[in-house]
Write an enzyme that holds these catalytic residues in place. Structure first.
Site, PDB file in Angstrom:
ATOM      1  N   HIS A  69       0.878  -1.195   0.000  1.00 56.89           N
ATOM      2  CA  HIS A  69       0.000   0.000   0.000  1.00 56.89           C
ATOM      3  C   HIS A  69       0.903   1.230   0.000  1.00 56.89           C
ATOM      4  O   HIS A  69       1.480   1.573   1.025  1.00 56.89           O
ATOM      5  CB  HIS A  69      -0.911   0.005   1.224  1.00 56.89           C
ATOM      6  CG  HIS A  69      -1.839   1.185   1.291  1.00 56.89           C
ATOM      7  ND1 HIS A  69      -3.169   1.066   1.618  1.00 56.89           N
ATOM      8  CD2 HIS A  69      -1.648   2.504   1.075  1.00 56.89           C
ATOM      9  CE1 HIS A  69      -3.744   2.244   1.612  1.00 56.89           C
ATOM     10  NE2 HIS A  69      -2.830   3.163   1.293  1.00 56.89           N
ATOM     11  N   HIS A  86       1.582   5.361  -1.653  1.00 53.51           N
ATOM     12  CA  HIS A  86       1.212   6.546  -2.446  1.00 53.51           C
ATOM     13  C   HIS A  86       2.487   7.149  -3.035  1.00 53.51           C
ATOM     14  O   HIS A  86       3.387   7.534  -2.280  1.00 53.51           O
ATOM     15  CB  HIS A  86       0.533   7.597  -1.566  1.00 53.51           C
ATOM     16  CG  HIS A  86      -0.739   7.097  -0.947  1.00 53.51           C
ATOM     17  ND1 HIS A  86      -1.972   7.258  -1.539  1.00 53.51           N
ATOM     18  CD2 HIS A  86      -0.962   6.407   0.199  1.00 53.51           C
ATOM     19  CE1 HIS A  86      -2.909   6.701  -0.782  1.00 53.51           C
ATOM     20  NE2 HIS A  86      -2.320   6.173   0.287  1.00 53.51           N
ATOM     21  N   ARG A 121       2.036   9.545  -5.717  1.00 55.36           N
ATOM     22  CA  ARG A 121       1.612  10.830  -6.313  1.00 55.36           C
ATOM     23  C   ARG A 121       2.075  10.929  -7.765  1.00 55.36           C
ATOM     24  O   ARG A 121       2.267   9.943  -8.435  1.00 55.36           O
ATOM     25  CB  ARG A 121       2.118  12.032  -5.495  1.00 55.36           C
ATOM     26  CG  ARG A 121       1.980  11.907  -3.992  1.00 55.36           C
ATOM     27  CD  ARG A 121       0.587  11.728  -3.504  1.00 55.36           C
ATOM     28  NE  ARG A 121       0.513  11.860  -2.053  1.00 55.36           N
ATOM     29  CZ  ARG A 121      -0.485  11.410  -1.315  1.00 55.36           C
ATOM     30  NH1 ARG A 121      -1.513  10.776  -1.869  1.00 55.36           N
ATOM     31  NH2 ARG A 121      -0.498  11.584  -0.016  1.00 55.36           N
ATOM     32  N   LYS A 170      -9.142  -0.501  -5.817  1.00 51.12           N
ATOM     33  CA  LYS A 170      -9.195   0.187  -4.525  1.00 51.12           C
ATOM     34  C   LYS A 170     -10.577   0.780  -4.293  1.00 51.12           C
ATOM     35  O   LYS A 170     -11.091   1.521  -5.132  1.00 51.12           O
ATOM     36  CB  LYS A 170      -8.137   1.303  -4.521  1.00 51.12           C
ATOM     37  CG  LYS A 170      -8.165   2.167  -3.281  1.00 51.12           C
ATOM     38  CD  LYS A 170      -7.615   1.439  -2.071  1.00 51.12           C
ATOM     39  CE  LYS A 170      -7.843   2.246  -0.813  1.00 51.12           C
ATOM     40  NZ  LYS A 170      -6.693   2.311   0.050  1.00 51.12           N
ATOM     41  N   HIS A 201     -10.467   0.829   1.847  1.00 43.74           N
ATOM     42  CA  HIS A 201     -10.292   1.827   2.908  1.00 43.74           C
ATOM     43  C   HIS A 201     -11.506   1.683   3.812  1.00 43.74           C
ATOM     44  O   HIS A 201     -12.599   2.130   3.477  1.00 43.74           O
ATOM     45  CB  HIS A 201     -10.182   3.242   2.328  1.00 43.74           C
ATOM     46  CG  HIS A 201      -9.917   4.267   3.397  1.00 43.74           C
ATOM     47  ND1 HIS A 201      -8.730   4.943   3.503  1.00 43.74           N
ATOM     48  CD2 HIS A 201     -10.682   4.692   4.426  1.00 43.74           C
ATOM     49  CE1 HIS A 201      -8.769   5.745   4.559  1.00 43.74           C
ATOM     50  NE2 HIS A 201      -9.957   5.611   5.127  1.00 43.74           N
ATOM     51  N   HIS A 225      -4.590  -0.785   5.951  1.00 46.12           N
ATOM     52  CA  HIS A 225      -4.159  -0.027   7.131  1.00 46.12           C
ATOM     53  C   HIS A 225      -5.120  -0.199   8.321  1.00 46.12           C
ATOM     54  O   HIS A 225      -5.728   0.759   8.809  1.00 46.12           O
ATOM     55  CB  HIS A 225      -3.955   1.468   6.829  1.00 46.12           C
ATOM     56  CG  HIS A 225      -4.972   2.095   5.914  1.00 46.12           C
ATOM     57  ND1 HIS A 225      -6.314   1.977   6.090  1.00 46.12           N
ATOM     58  CD2 HIS A 225      -4.812   2.871   4.816  1.00 46.12           C
ATOM     59  CE1 HIS A 225      -6.938   2.639   5.137  1.00 46.12           C
ATOM     60  NE2 HIS A 225      -6.053   3.192   4.348  1.00 46.12           N
ATOM     61  N   ASP A 283       1.422   2.507   3.576  1.00 43.50           N
ATOM     62  CA  ASP A 283       0.587   3.700   3.426  1.00 43.50           C
ATOM     63  C   ASP A 283       1.453   4.956   3.504  1.00 43.50           C
ATOM     64  O   ASP A 283       0.990   6.004   3.963  1.00 43.50           O
ATOM     65  CB  ASP A 283      -0.548   3.737   4.458  1.00 43.50           C
ATOM     66  CG  ASP A 283      -1.616   4.768   4.101  1.00 43.50           C
ATOM     67  OD1 ASP A 283      -1.656   5.204   2.940  1.00 43.50           O
ATOM     68  OD2 ASP A 283      -2.402   5.124   5.001  1.00 43.50           O
TER      69      ASP A 283
HETATM   70  C1  NCD Z   1      -3.654   8.930   2.243  1.00 48.82           C
HETATM   71  C2  NCD Z   1      -3.220  10.002   1.238  1.00 48.82           C
HETATM   72  O1  NCD Z   1      -2.644  11.013   1.639  1.00 48.82           O
HETATM   73  O2  NCD Z   1      -3.412   9.796   0.032  1.00 48.82           O
HETATM   74  N1  NCD Z   1      -3.688   9.540   3.548  1.00 48.82           N
HETATM   75  C3  NCD Z   1      -3.630   8.899   4.729  1.00 48.82           C
HETATM   76  O3  NCD Z   1      -3.775   9.568   5.755  1.00 48.82           O
HETATM   77  N2  NCD Z   1      -3.412   7.608   4.810  1.00 48.82           N
HETATM   78  C4  NCD Z   1      -4.950   8.355   1.844  1.00 48.82           C
HETATM   79  C5  NCD Z   1      -5.311   7.098   2.568  1.00 48.82           C
HETATM   80  O4  NCD Z   1      -4.708   6.046   2.363  1.00 48.82           O
HETATM   81  O5  NCD Z   1      -6.243   7.134   3.395  1.00 48.82           O
HETATM   82 ZN    ZN Z   2      -3.220   5.107   1.729  1.00 52.79          ZN
END
Ligand code: NCD
Ligand code: ZN
Length: 357
Positions: free
Chosen positions: A19, A21, A23, A105, A142, A180, A253
């Site tokens: 998991h 991110h 961007r 997702k 989520h 998460h 995450d």
């Molecule tokens: C994540 C994000 O910033 O994209 N933020 C987070 O607090 N985990 C989104 C997510 O996974 O909930």
């Molecule tokens: Zn996330």
């Protein structure tokens, strides 16, 4: 691999992050090397603006991630689609059959960062969910309700009862990953399932509870969603992660936001753990006397759930006599930075090397 109280070197299969991110644009360029340094593969979250909804969008994003890898990196981004009420089953099928799409997702609309295009009415998402069940591809969830009447600390537990359990009863063959997980209820629910259910656990939720976030002043770099809960929940997460139970595996995450967007009157949710996750996890597992379970958590159980082989490469961790330092911030273009997760204690475990085999 064996471990005892005096272990100071640990060799494991190269880890994956189930998991993540990354961007886009300058942020993608800045944070990708922080993950590729240690991890072989990662499940890439699709919550861009606009979100990655179609297989063509995922293919284009995949190409941008490959271009952001440091020279010589063999890191493999595993792509996901962002489920909307208008998602097309045939598009999903094409993306899965060509090997690009590894998961879908589900964001309940409004649950977290960039989740506005998520699902409000689950009936509208049923054709895609039925296709997922048929293909055996996991739905990454989520798991928080968005009802304003539900306290933010209860949103995960309520989601299990109101949404997840009914959904799994309606589609018993759907393979689900609760992302998460932050509560004892989440851990217990995963343990209660006979098949088709797993959970990812983040690095930071194994380390912080809500006191870390709120006592002595609000700490924006400890704010994420789902929000950290009471200590009893953190202990349940640590017990699950260090148990060796293959239904629990690492999904960091790691969610970078520019430092100034977190240190703000309305600071955004997300904790950036990519650089120091392996050091943090070795610390947590050692404290539990469970270093021998670290490899299952970071490198074996995730691939097994996804039906993929473990990585060929090996990663060696060593325990240094002095604390290992990580940069407090990573630079992004135009003078912006992303703040790196501070576990609040010194880290002694260090990644010494990654060897091809
Ligand atoms: C994540 C994000 O910033 O994209 N933020 C987070 O607090 N985990 C989104 C997510 O996974 O909930
Ligand atoms: Zn996330």
């Amino acid at each position: 691999m064996t471990a005892s109280a005096s272990v100071s070197r640990l060799r494991l299969r190269q880890p994956d992050d189930w998991h993540l991110h990354l961007r886009d644009g300058a942020m993608l360029a800045a944070v990708t090397p922080e993950t590729t340094r240690h991890f072989g593969r990662a499940i890439i979250m699709p919550n861009l603006v606009p979100p990655v909804v179609t297989s063509d969008q995922a293919a284009a994003y995949h190409a941008r991630i490959l271009a952001a890898r440091p020279e010589g990196s063999a890191f493999e981004p595993l792509m996901t689609l962002y489920l909307t009420e208008g998602s097309q089953p045939e598009d999903l099928r094409r993306g899965v059959e060509c090997g690009l799409i590894k998961a879908v997702k589900l964001y309940p609309a409004g649950a977290t960062t960039n989740s506005e295009s998520g699902v409000r009415d689950f009936d509208k998402a049923m054709p895609v969910l039925e296709t997922l069940a048929e293909l055996g591809v996991p739905l990454c969830v989520h798991g928080e309700v968005t009802d304003p009447d539900i306290d933010i600390f209860d949103r995960e537990a309520v989601f299990i009862d109101r949404v997840l359990d009914p959904l799994r009863r309606r589609l018993p063959h759907l393979r689900v990953i609760m992302e998460h997980v932050t509560t004892r209820q989440g851990v217990d629910y995963v343990r209660s399932a006979e098949q088709g259910l797993a959970a990812t656990l983040t690095t930071h939720h194994l380390i912080i509870n809500r006191n870390h976030l709120l006592v002595g002043g609000v700490k924006p770099h400890y704010y994420c969603l789902p929000v950290a809960k009471r200590e009893e929940h953190r202990l349940a997460l640590v017990a699950a992660a260090t148990s060796g139970d293959g239904r629990f595996f690492l999904g960091t995450d790691s969610a970078p936001h520019a430092t100034h967007n977190k240190e703000a009157a309305c600071g955004c949710a997300g904790i950036f753990t990519a650089p120091n996750t392996m050091s943090c996890l070795a610390h947590v597992f050692e404290a539990e006397g469970a270093l021998d379970k670290l490899e299952a958590f970071t490198s074996l159980s995730g691939p097994a759930f996804y039906g993929l082989p473990a990585n060929e490469a090996w990663l060696t961790l060593v325990k240094r006599p002095e604390p290992v330092s990580y940069p407090a911030r990573v630079s992004v273009a135009e003078g912006q930075t992303v703040t790196v997760f501070d576990p609040g204690f010194p880290l002694f475990w260090d990644v010494e090397s990654i060897m091809p085999s």
